[in-house]
Design a protein around this motif. Structure first.
Motif, PDB file in Angstrom:
ATOM      1  N   TYR A  11      45.389  53.631  28.108  1.00 28.25           N
ATOM      2  CA  TYR A  11      45.500  52.669  29.211  1.00 28.25           C
ATOM      3  C   TYR A  11      44.310  52.795  30.157  1.00 28.25           C
ATOM      4  O   TYR A  11      43.717  51.793  30.575  1.00 28.25           O
ATOM      5  N   ILE A  12      43.947  54.025  30.506  1.00 30.02           N
ATOM      6  CA  ILE A  12      42.819  54.234  31.416  1.00 30.02           C
ATOM      7  C   ILE A  12      41.508  53.782  30.768  1.00 30.02           C
ATOM      8  O   ILE A  12      40.619  53.247  31.448  1.00 30.02           O
ATOM      9  N   ASP A  13      41.374  53.949  29.456  1.00 29.76           N
ATOM     10  CA  ASP A  13      40.191  53.440  28.750  1.00 29.76           C
ATOM     11  C   ASP A  13      40.032  51.934  28.961  1.00 29.76           C
ATOM     12  O   ASP A  13      38.924  51.433  29.183  1.00 29.76           O
ATOM     13  N   LYS A  14      41.142  51.214  28.891  1.00 27.04           N
ATOM     14  CA  LYS A  14      41.103  49.757  29.063  1.00 27.04           C
ATOM     15  C   LYS A  14      40.669  49.385  30.476  1.00 27.04           C
ATOM     16  O   LYS A  14      39.907  48.406  30.665  1.00 27.04           O
ATOM     17  N   VAL A  15      41.152  50.134  31.467  1.00 25.33           N
ATOM     18  CA  VAL A  15      40.745  49.862  32.846  1.00 25.33           C
ATOM     19  C   VAL A  15      39.251  50.136  33.012  1.00 25.33           C
ATOM     20  O   VAL A  15      38.541  49.381  33.676  1.00 25.33           O
ATOM     21  N   CYS A  16      38.769  51.201  32.402  1.00 26.82           N
ATOM     22  CA  CYS A  16      37.346  51.548  32.468  1.00 26.82           C
ATOM     23  C   CYS A  16      36.477  50.472  31.830  1.00 26.82           C
ATOM     24  O   CYS A  16      35.377  50.182  32.307  1.00 26.82           O
ATOM     25  N   ASP A  17      36.963  49.886  30.737  1.00 24.04           N
ATOM     26  CA  ASP A  17      36.229  48.788  30.100  1.00 24.04           C
ATOM     27  C   ASP A  17      36.154  47.576  31.026  1.00 24.04           C
ATOM     28  O   ASP A  17      35.174  46.813  30.993  1.00 24.04           O
TER      29      ASP A  17
END
Length: 554
Positions: A11-17
């Motif tokens: 989930y945090i990866d998606k926010v970072c993207d």
């Protein structure tokens, strides 16, 4: 609410993207700034270092530290590889530290030097002296049979321990594809955290929490708080507590809000960085807000940007909530209620009527059911009747680690979590907390709420804080003892306080004993350790013989 079936790392990866160049974390005391791209690189480097160290999915990795960027990165890094992060209270003494380190079966311990008069390194050597005889990664201890690796978060060199720089450096040998493959094998219902309860009585219990519970709880609370990528939260709640970890750090990462991190609460530091960083949000426990409101130079702080946040962790006096809204400019403050065993269970929203916002903890979050039952019979009571609050839903813990008996006692066969809190629910579903069942004083057959007496005592101008406990009494079973932290500016005698209560409350609610103190013993989340106050009262008023006699007759 559409529930999230994902893992924390993914989930945090998606926010970072979505926000690669947006600032996400500020550590003003170290002049450290991270944008999302830099932060996720740190998380990935740590995750690959842990893989290189041999950490497998399900392994327990402990952390003993004050708040820091590395702490938050480790939360995400362990989540990415499926290691279970064990949070150790930074205020623990040697005995508590030893208990948790042994009980949790950790393979790896991250720690810093310590703070104030608590030296983490000295404490570790004291409980595990054999560490001095082994090279990093080769520890063999009969007391801690699972523990192999000790890692400094401070990048200090030590012949017995790794440091953070070494872990990140060795992780460079691990391909990104290896980390990605590990992450893709994880499931949302995998246990990812062990949070120890506050331990107001006995040894703390180890609460097991999964990705799904944390993500959905943080999402629901963040939505009610209206946190967005435009917000900037000052984080001083300890990361070893769910309010600091799940409901502040992870919540803000999920919503793209900036985290301004300070290592621990200090009134002057909090006000300094609320002003300098123009923070829009602040989360805290009642004790923190009381310190801020009583700070002599509060008026000099620029809180013009501050508008939202939550107060939770223990009972919130309605006047305290109003003072925070008015004196700290936090018009969008919300109260919330939860437990380590269930994260956030109830929350107010800004649109609720003022009387609900200051007198209740709001309604149950999406995914949560509540009911009030008679503590003696277990039968549900009608609206407006006092009883124990029971909750059921998606945020409830997976259980206590290595303690099936306590798990079954806390969660019944129908999956209801017994909170141990006395509450009243109205027809609209708003919950008003009254106090803990264990804090009920039974005096001559009358059930007395200690919270009611505390709330009334606090209304006296000479009383800054009050804590009421039951103490042994030969005739009535229990008597009432009130511990008072006085307001230095207004003087009052014990006799005047007793008359104050007698003139306005029932006679059986009048304290027999009153003691003035400078402070209360509290947990890290600000809860008063009433069992310690009871012990103090027994000694102070020479009730040892009464206690022994009472205990023998039960």
């Amino acid at each position: 609410m559409a529930f999230i079936y994902d893992t924390i790392g993914n989930y945090i990866d998606k926010v970072c993207d979505k926000y690669p160049d947006k600032e996400i974390l500020i550590y003003p005391e170290g002049n450290i700034h991270y944008n999302y791209h830099e932060f996720i690189n740190l998380c990935n480097s740590l995750a690959k270092g842990l893989i290189k160290l041999g950490i497998k999915k399900g392994d327990h990795v402990a952390i003993l530290s004050l708040n820091s960027p590395e702490y938050i990165a480790l939360i995400i890094a362990t989540a990415k590889i499926g290691a279970i992060l064990v949070y150790i209270n930074a205020n623990y003494g040697k005995n508590e530290f030893e208990y948790v380190l042994k009980h949790s079966d950790c393979t790896t311990l991250f720690l810093t030097n310590g703070f104030k008069d608590i030296n983490f390194i000295d404490n570790l050597y004291s409980i595990c002296p054999e560490l001095k005889n082994f090279k990093p990664g080769e520890l063999k201890s009969n007391k801690f049979p699972y523990l192999k690796n000790v890692i400094f978060l401070d990048n200090i060199s030590n012949k017995n321990m790794f440091n953070l720089e070494y872990i990140i450096k060795t992780g460079k040998d691990v391909q990104d594809s290896v980390l990605q493959e590990r992450s893709l094998k994880l499931k949302s219902k995998d246990i990812i955290n062990i949070q120890y309860t506050s331990g107001t009585t006995g040894n703390p219990k180890a609460v097991m929490i999964n990705h799904y519970s944390i993500l959905n709880n943080a999402f629901a609370v963040g939505k009610n708080l209206k946190y967005s990528s435009e917000d900037k939260l000052l984080l001083c709640l300890p990361l070893f507590h769910v309010m600091g970890c799940a409901l502040s750090a992870i919540l803000c990462l999920m919503r793209g809000a900036v985290l301004v991190v300070i290592d621990r609460f200090k009134t002057s530091t909090v006000l300094e960085y609320l002003s300098k960083e123009k923070c829009t949000a602040f989360n805290g426990v009642p004790t923190m807000f009381k310190f801020i409101l009583n700070y002599p130079e509060l008026q000099k702080a620029d809180l013009s940007s501050l508008k939202k946040g939550f107060i939770a962790g223990s009972y919130c006096n309605p006047n305290l909530v109003l003072n925070i809204m008015n004196k700290m400019n936090m018009k969008e403050l919300t109260t919330l209620y939860g437990q380590t065993e269930g994260l956030t269970l109830c929350q107010n929203i800004c649109e609720n009527p003022m009387d609900k916002k200051v007198n209740t903890v709001g309604k149950a979050l999406p995914g949560i059911e509540t009911k009030i039952v008679n503590p003696n019979t277990g039968k549900e009571v009608t609206y407006g009747i006092l009883g124990e609050l029971l909750v059921k839903g998606i945020y409830i813990m997976d259980g206590y680690y290595k303690n099936i008996e306590a798990t079954n006692k806390a969660i019944d066969t129908e999956k209801w979590l017994h909170t141990g809190d006395l509450a009243v629910k109205d027809k609209e579903g708003f919950i008003r907390l009254i106090g803990r069942i264990k804090d009920i004083i039974i005096r001559g057959g009358e059930n007395i709420s200690s919270t009611e007496i505390e709330e009334y005592l606090i209304s006296h101008p000479a009383v800054k804080q009050a804590a009421v406990v039951g103490v042994p009494d030969e005739k009535l079973g229990e008597e009432i003892c009130a511990f008072i932290i006085p307001n230095d500016e207004v003087k009052v005698t014990k006799e005047e306080l007793i008359k104050f209560v007698k003139d306005n409350l029932a006679k059986y609610k009048v304290p027999k004993y009153i003691a003035f103190v400078d402070e209360f013993p509290t947990t890290s989340s600000g809860k008063v350790k009433k069992y310690m106050l009871k012990d103090t009262a027994v000694e102070l008023f020479n009730l040892n013989n009464v206690e022994n006699m009472t205990a023998a007759s039960q």
